[in-house]
Design a protein around this motif. Structure first.
Motif, PDB file in Angstrom:
ATOM      1  N   VAL A 152       8.236  -1.101  -9.837  1.00 52.97           N
ATOM      2  CA  VAL A 152       7.493  -1.122  -8.582  1.00 52.97           C
ATOM      3  C   VAL A 152       6.692   0.167  -8.504  1.00 52.97           C
ATOM      4  O   VAL A 152       7.172   1.235  -8.894  1.00 52.97           O
ATOM      5  N   ASN A 154       3.459   2.581  -6.358  1.00 52.70           N
ATOM      6  CA  ASN A 154       2.670   2.844  -5.156  1.00 52.70           C
ATOM      7  C   ASN A 154       1.193   2.774  -5.520  1.00 52.70           C
ATOM      8  O   ASN A 154       0.705   3.586  -6.299  1.00 52.70           O
ATOM      9  N   ARG A 224      12.913   1.525  -3.710  1.00 53.28           N
ATOM     10  CA  ARG A 224      11.711   0.838  -3.207  1.00 53.28           C
ATOM     11  C   ARG A 224      11.085   1.595  -2.050  1.00 53.28           C
ATOM     12  O   ARG A 224       9.862   1.803  -2.010  1.00 53.28           O
ATOM     13  N   ASN A 228       7.387   3.310  -1.682  1.00 56.95           N
ATOM     14  CA  ASN A 228       6.463   2.896  -0.626  1.00 56.95           C
ATOM     15  C   ASN A 228       6.008   4.080   0.235  1.00 56.95           C
ATOM     16  O   ASN A 228       4.872   4.123   0.712  1.00 56.95           O
ATOM     17  N   HIS A 239      12.988  -7.555  -8.712  1.00 54.08           N
ATOM     18  CA  HIS A 239      11.715  -8.009  -8.153  1.00 54.08           C
ATOM     19  C   HIS A 239      11.760  -8.312  -6.663  1.00 54.08           C
ATOM     20  O   HIS A 239      10.780  -8.106  -5.941  1.00 54.08           O
ATOM     21  N   TYR A 241      13.242  -7.059  -4.084  1.00 59.15           N
ATOM     22  CA  TYR A 241      13.281  -6.016  -3.058  1.00 59.15           C
ATOM     23  C   TYR A 241      11.918  -5.812  -2.398  1.00 59.15           C
ATOM     24  O   TYR A 241      11.843  -5.513  -1.203  1.00 59.15           O
ATOM     25  N   LEU A 242      10.869  -5.975  -3.153  1.00 59.86           N
ATOM     26  CA  LEU A 242       9.525  -5.846  -2.577  1.00 59.86           C
ATOM     27  C   LEU A 242       9.297  -6.906  -1.506  1.00 59.86           C
ATOM     28  O   LEU A 242       8.801  -6.611  -0.407  1.00 59.86           O
ATOM     29  N   TYR A 243       9.676  -8.139  -1.798  1.00 59.23           N
ATOM     30  CA  TYR A 243       9.417  -9.234  -0.862  1.00 59.23           C
ATOM     31  C   TYR A 243      10.307  -9.145   0.374  1.00 59.23           C
ATOM     32  O   TYR A 243       9.900  -9.552   1.469  1.00 59.23           O
ATOM     33  N   VAL A 254       2.985  -2.230   3.578  1.00 57.92           N
ATOM     34  CA  VAL A 254       3.545  -2.094   2.228  1.00 57.92           C
ATOM     35  C   VAL A 254       2.430  -1.770   1.246  1.00 57.92           C
ATOM     36  O   VAL A 254       1.469  -2.533   1.109  1.00 57.92           O
ATOM     37  N   THR A 256       3.308  -0.843  -1.970  1.00 57.34           N
ATOM     38  CA  THR A 256       3.896  -0.996  -3.296  1.00 57.34           C
ATOM     39  C   THR A 256       3.589  -2.374  -3.869  1.00 57.34           C
ATOM     40  O   THR A 256       3.296  -3.326  -3.150  1.00 57.34           O
ATOM     41  N   LYS A 257       3.694  -2.458  -5.168  1.00 55.52           N
ATOM     42  CA  LYS A 257       3.444  -3.701  -5.882  1.00 55.52           C
ATOM     43  C   LYS A 257       4.382  -3.782  -7.077  1.00 55.52           C
ATOM     44  O   LYS A 257       4.745  -2.760  -7.665  1.00 55.52           O
ATOM     45  N   ASN A 258       4.777  -4.986  -7.433  1.00 52.10           N
ATOM     46  CA  ASN A 258       5.610  -5.195  -8.614  1.00 52.10           C
ATOM     47  C   ASN A 258       4.750  -5.261  -9.869  1.00 52.10           C
ATOM     48  O   ASN A 258       3.728  -5.943  -9.891  1.00 52.10           O
TER      49      ASN A 258
END
Length: 356
Positions: A152, A154, A224, A228, A239, A241-243, A254, A256-258
């Motif tokens: 993940v 930023n 995460r 962020n 994966h 945790y972002l969603y 948000v 952040t990106k995977n």
């Protein structure tokens, strides 16, 4: 050594290893009890109770258990804890365990208990629902949902993320990478690294990672959040945790990106949550009904919609933001090999990455 003492000794060793990696008297041979398939969610089981030792989080799983009871009429008693804690407890209790089902967040913990011969062989009508990649070689446990390891990052701080796991070792990321050293998913990833690259190859990568002075955090979710907020630029987590963050605070908050490593890279390991039925259970039909429910369309849709994990059966689509497993092309490893946690922890300690 008596069989009971053997299991207690194994439980003590497993507890020391798996409790550190948490997120999650019988014979000591590997014989199992075979179960005959039953259509066991019908009227005849209403009012029965199944006892589950759950290594999965209560906040996420309690609604699913309630849904199971509403749909089947089978009551649920749950003991929650880390997957390692529950595995060690089952090993200690042996064939006197009150548990009917072990529900783990990690394949390694399932494999460790399976080695003690405490699971019953699942019937074909359950195991056939899941491709062999996501079930045990013994047929004694089966995956219920999957998660991918990701990097993940930023987007305000990183224009182009590292393309591969080895690119994470670039000195320009020194002090800018977060990880959760005591988390089961991190240690399962390192075990997968040992399996795919061998002991020497895994050690070389870990030494390079340690040289980059990664920042340790208690949990994946904390990693995460640190990414962020810009506290670190990158993080190695799972994966979903972002969603979960997006669902909680909104996409607009948000940054952040995977980033998914692909083409066999160990950084794209697909680990699984899974379930097994205890051979000592006297409520086999109700236990099987629970496992079947986890792999039913209703159960699988719960994992997709509430926990953003990969479904394990055909006919249920994954969360739309996820790449397909075919696109990821994760490393081809036997998930049973993830049980070698003690060797992983010894290596991590040697290279200075096993902080407590």
């Amino acid at each position: 050594m008596t069989s009971a003492a053997s299991n207690i000794r194994r439980a003590t060793m497993l507890s020391a290893a798996l409790l550190l990696a948490a997120c999650g008297g019988t014979t000591s041979d590997t014989s199992t009890t075979s179960l005959t398939p039953e259509e066991s969610t019908g009227q005849e089981l209403r009012g029965q109770t199944v006892t589950i030792y759950s290594g999965r989080n209560e906040t996420l799983m309690a609604p699913l258990f309630e849904q199971f009871t509403n749909d089947t009429g089978i009551e649920v008693e749950v003991r929650y804890g880390d997957s390692g804690e529950m595995a060690a407890l089952i090993l200690t209790e042996g064939d006197k365990s009150p548990a009917d089902v072990y529900f783990s967040q990690d394949a390694g913990a399932l494999g460790a208990v399976d080695d003690s011969g405490l699971f019953a062989a699942l019937p074909d009508d359950i195991t056939s629902l899941v491709v062999p990649t996501f079930q045990s070689d013994t047929g004694n446990w089966v995956a219920t949902s999957g998660r991918a390891r990701v990097l993940v990052y930023n987007q305000d701080l990183v224009a182009v993320p590292p393309a591969s796991l080895d690119d994470v070792l670039d000195p320009r990321w020194k002090g800018k990478i977060g990880y959760a050293p005591s988390n089961a998913s991190w240690q399962s990833f390192v075990t997968a690294l040992r399996v795919t690259r061998g002991e020497a190859g895994a050690r070389t990568w870990l030494e390079g990672f340690a040289a980059n002075e990664p920042v340790p955090y208690e949990k994946n979710g904390v990693v995460r959040d640190a990414v962020n907020s810009g506290e670190v630029s990158l993080g190695l987590i799972n994966h979903y945790y972002l969603y979960e963050l997006i669902a909680s605070v909104g996409q607009e908050n948000v940054v952040t990106k995977n980033h998914y490593f692909k083409d066999g890279d160990a950084g794209s390991l697909i680990n699984v949550a899974g379930a097994a039925v205890l051979a000592s259970s006297d409520r086999i039909d109700a236990a099987l009904a629970f496992v079947r429910y986890l792999l039913s369309p209703a159960g699988q849709k719960y994992f997709v919609e509430r926990t953003f994990e990969y479904p394990m059966i055909s006919g249920v689509s994954a969360f739309s933001e996820l790449p397909t497993l075919e696109e990821l092309n994760p490393p081809a490893i036997n998930l049973a090999d993830l049980k070698s946690l003690e060797a992983t922890q010894a290596m991590l300690e040697d290279v200075g990455l096993l902080t407590r």
